[in-house]
Design a protein around this motif. Sequence first.
Motif, PDB file in Angstrom:
ATOM      1  N   LYS A   1       0.834  -1.199   0.000  1.00 28.40           N
ATOM      2  CA  LYS A   1       0.000   0.000   0.000  1.00 28.40           C
ATOM      3  C   LYS A   1       0.871   1.253   0.000  1.00 28.40           C
ATOM      4  O   LYS A   1       1.938   1.275   0.595  1.00 28.40           O
ATOM      5  CB  LYS A   1      -0.910   0.030   1.230  1.00 28.40           C
ATOM      6  CG  LYS A   1      -1.746  -1.205   1.413  1.00 28.40           C
ATOM      7  CD  LYS A   1      -2.785  -1.318   0.337  1.00 28.40           C
ATOM      8  CE  LYS A   1      -3.699  -2.487   0.643  1.00 28.40           C
ATOM      9  NZ  LYS A   1      -3.981  -3.313  -0.475  1.00 28.40           N
ATOM     10  N   SER A   2       0.374   2.280  -0.693  1.00 33.16           N
ATOM     11  CA  SER A   2       1.088   3.554  -0.711  1.00 33.16           C
ATOM     12  C   SER A   2       0.097   4.674  -0.983  1.00 33.16           C
ATOM     13  O   SER A   2      -1.051   4.427  -1.353  1.00 33.16           O
ATOM     14  CB  SER A   2       2.172   3.546  -1.789  1.00 33.16           C
ATOM     15  OG  SER A   2       1.594   3.622  -3.077  1.00 33.16           O
ATOM     16  N   ILE A   3       0.574   5.889  -0.788  1.00 27.93           N
ATOM     17  CA  ILE A   3      -0.236   7.055  -1.112  1.00 27.93           C
ATOM     18  C   ILE A   3       0.604   7.983  -1.974  1.00 27.93           C
ATOM     19  O   ILE A   3       1.836   7.901  -1.983  1.00 27.93           O
ATOM     20  CB  ILE A   3      -0.716   7.803   0.153  1.00 27.93           C
ATOM     21  CG1 ILE A   3       0.466   8.275   0.986  1.00 27.93           C
ATOM     22  CG2 ILE A   3      -1.647   6.950   0.984  1.00 27.93           C
ATOM     23  CD1 ILE A   3       0.077   9.187   2.120  1.00 27.93           C
ATOM     24  N   LYS A   4      -0.067   8.838  -2.716  1.00 28.50           N
ATOM     25  CA  LYS A   4       0.621   9.831  -3.516  1.00 28.50           C
ATOM     26  C   LYS A   4       0.148  11.185  -3.027  1.00 28.50           C
ATOM     27  O   LYS A   4      -1.055  11.448  -2.971  1.00 28.50           O
ATOM     28  CB  LYS A   4       0.316   9.636  -4.995  1.00 28.50           C
ATOM     29  CG  LYS A   4       1.290  10.316  -5.891  1.00 28.50           C
ATOM     30  CD  LYS A   4       1.161   9.809  -7.311  1.00 28.50           C
ATOM     31  CE  LYS A   4       2.264  10.435  -8.142  1.00 28.50           C
ATOM     32  NZ  LYS A   4       2.184   9.997  -9.521  1.00 28.50           N
ATOM     33  N   ASP A   5       1.090  12.033  -2.631  1.00 28.93           N
ATOM     34  CA  ASP A   5       0.755  13.348  -2.110  1.00 28.93           C
ATOM     35  C   ASP A   5       1.632  14.384  -2.797  1.00 28.93           C
ATOM     36  O   ASP A   5       2.852  14.330  -2.683  1.00 28.93           O
ATOM     37  CB  ASP A   5       0.968  13.387  -0.596  1.00 28.93           C
ATOM     38  CG  ASP A   5       0.559  14.712   0.004  1.00 28.93           C
ATOM     39  OD1 ASP A   5      -0.571  15.155  -0.275  1.00 28.93           O
ATOM     40  OD2 ASP A   5       1.370  15.296   0.739  1.00 28.93           O
ATOM     41  N   GLU A   6       0.997  15.294  -3.512  1.00 32.76           N
ATOM     42  CA  GLU A   6       1.705  16.364  -4.224  1.00 32.76           C
ATOM     43  C   GLU A   6       2.861  15.835  -5.065  1.00 32.76           C
ATOM     44  O   GLU A   6       3.965  16.392  -5.068  1.00 32.76           O
ATOM     45  CB  GLU A   6       2.182  17.424  -3.236  1.00 32.76           C
ATOM     46  CG  GLU A   6       1.048  18.145  -2.539  1.00 32.76           C
ATOM     47  CD  GLU A   6       1.523  19.297  -1.682  1.00 32.76           C
ATOM     48  OE1 GLU A   6       2.636  19.806  -1.920  1.00 32.76           O
ATOM     49  OE2 GLU A   6       0.772  19.683  -0.787  1.00 32.76           O
ATOM     50  N   GLY A   7       2.618  14.737  -5.756  1.00 37.49           N
ATOM     51  CA  GLY A   7       3.624  14.164  -6.636  1.00 37.49           C
ATOM     52  C   GLY A   7       4.603  13.219  -5.965  1.00 37.49           C
ATOM     53  O   GLY A   7       5.419  12.597  -6.635  1.00 37.49           O
ATOM     54  N   TYR A   8       4.549  13.109  -4.648  1.00 35.34           N
ATOM     55  CA  TYR A   8       5.437  12.202  -3.923  1.00 35.34           C
ATOM     56  C   TYR A   8       4.731  10.893  -3.623  1.00 35.34           C
ATOM     57  O   TYR A   8       3.593  10.887  -3.178  1.00 35.34           O
ATOM     58  CB  TYR A   8       5.869  12.811  -2.575  1.00 35.34           C
ATOM     59  CG  TYR A   8       6.769  14.003  -2.709  1.00 35.34           C
ATOM     60  CD1 TYR A   8       8.126  13.837  -2.954  1.00 35.34           C
ATOM     61  CD2 TYR A   8       6.259  15.279  -2.586  1.00 35.34           C
ATOM     62  CE1 TYR A   8       8.961  14.932  -3.070  1.00 35.34           C
ATOM     63  CE2 TYR A   8       7.089  16.384  -2.711  1.00 35.34           C
ATOM     64  CZ  TYR A   8       8.442  16.202  -2.955  1.00 35.34           C
ATOM     65  OH  TYR A   8       9.259  17.285  -3.072  1.00 35.34           O
ATOM     66  N   ARG A   9       5.417   9.794  -3.872  1.00 35.48           N
ATOM     67  CA  ARG A   9       4.912   8.482  -3.496  1.00 35.48           C
ATOM     68  C   ARG A   9       5.420   8.193  -2.095  1.00 35.48           C
ATOM     69  O   ARG A   9       6.615   8.272  -1.838  1.00 35.48           O
ATOM     70  CB  ARG A   9       5.416   7.431  -4.483  1.00 35.48           C
ATOM     71  CG  ARG A   9       5.026   6.020  -4.198  1.00 35.48           C
ATOM     72  CD  ARG A   9       3.569   5.748  -4.359  1.00 35.48           C
ATOM     73  NE  ARG A   9       3.107   6.000  -5.714  1.00 35.48           N
ATOM     74  CZ  ARG A   9       1.844   5.911  -6.094  1.00 35.48           C
ATOM     75  NH1 ARG A   9       0.921   5.562  -5.219  1.00 35.48           N
ATOM     76  NH2 ARG A   9       1.487   6.159  -7.315  1.00 35.48           N
ATOM     77  N   LEU A  10       4.515   7.886  -1.182  1.00 36.71           N
ATOM     78  CA  LEU A  10       4.872   7.615   0.203  1.00 36.71           C
ATOM     79  C   LEU A  10       4.296   6.276   0.639  1.00 36.71           C
ATOM     80  O   LEU A  10       3.155   5.944   0.298  1.00 36.71           O
ATOM     81  CB  LEU A  10       4.339   8.725   1.114  1.00 36.71           C
ATOM     82  CG  LEU A  10       4.850  10.131   0.819  1.00 36.71           C
ATOM     83  CD1 LEU A  10       4.060  11.147   1.624  1.00 36.71           C
ATOM     84  CD2 LEU A  10       6.329  10.235   1.110  1.00 36.71           C
ATOM     85  N   ILE A  11       5.082   5.536   1.383  1.00 34.96           N
ATOM     86  CA  ILE A  11       4.656   4.227   1.867  1.00 34.96           C
ATOM     87  C   ILE A  11       4.585   4.300   3.390  1.00 34.96           C
ATOM     88  O   ILE A  11       5.591   4.555   4.049  1.00 34.96           O
ATOM     89  CB  ILE A  11       5.638   3.133   1.417  1.00 34.96           C
ATOM     90  CG1 ILE A  11       5.729   3.134  -0.110  1.00 34.96           C
ATOM     91  CG2 ILE A  11       5.213   1.768   1.948  1.00 34.96           C
ATOM     92  CD1 ILE A  11       6.899   2.397  -0.672  1.00 34.96           C
TER      93      ILE A  11
END
Length: 66
Positions: A32-42
């Motif tokens: 699972k991950s999220i994308k915030d303002e162009g950044y991929r974060l896990i």
Amino acid sequence: MEPLFYRPKDAAAMLGMSRTAVFRLIKTGELKSIKDEGYRLIPRWALNEFARALEVRAGLARKEAA
């Protein structure tokens, strides 16, 4: 204090795999991950969840402490 989120490069290092492998796992939904303002974060919990799933698949699941 541990970070709440990791970049794919850092997650790859923690899991002992390549950055490409991490992106493949994200694409298949295994990680699972999220994308915030162009950044991929896990999220840290997602790394722990993925590691536990690997242990279960390999038959190495540890019993939870009561």
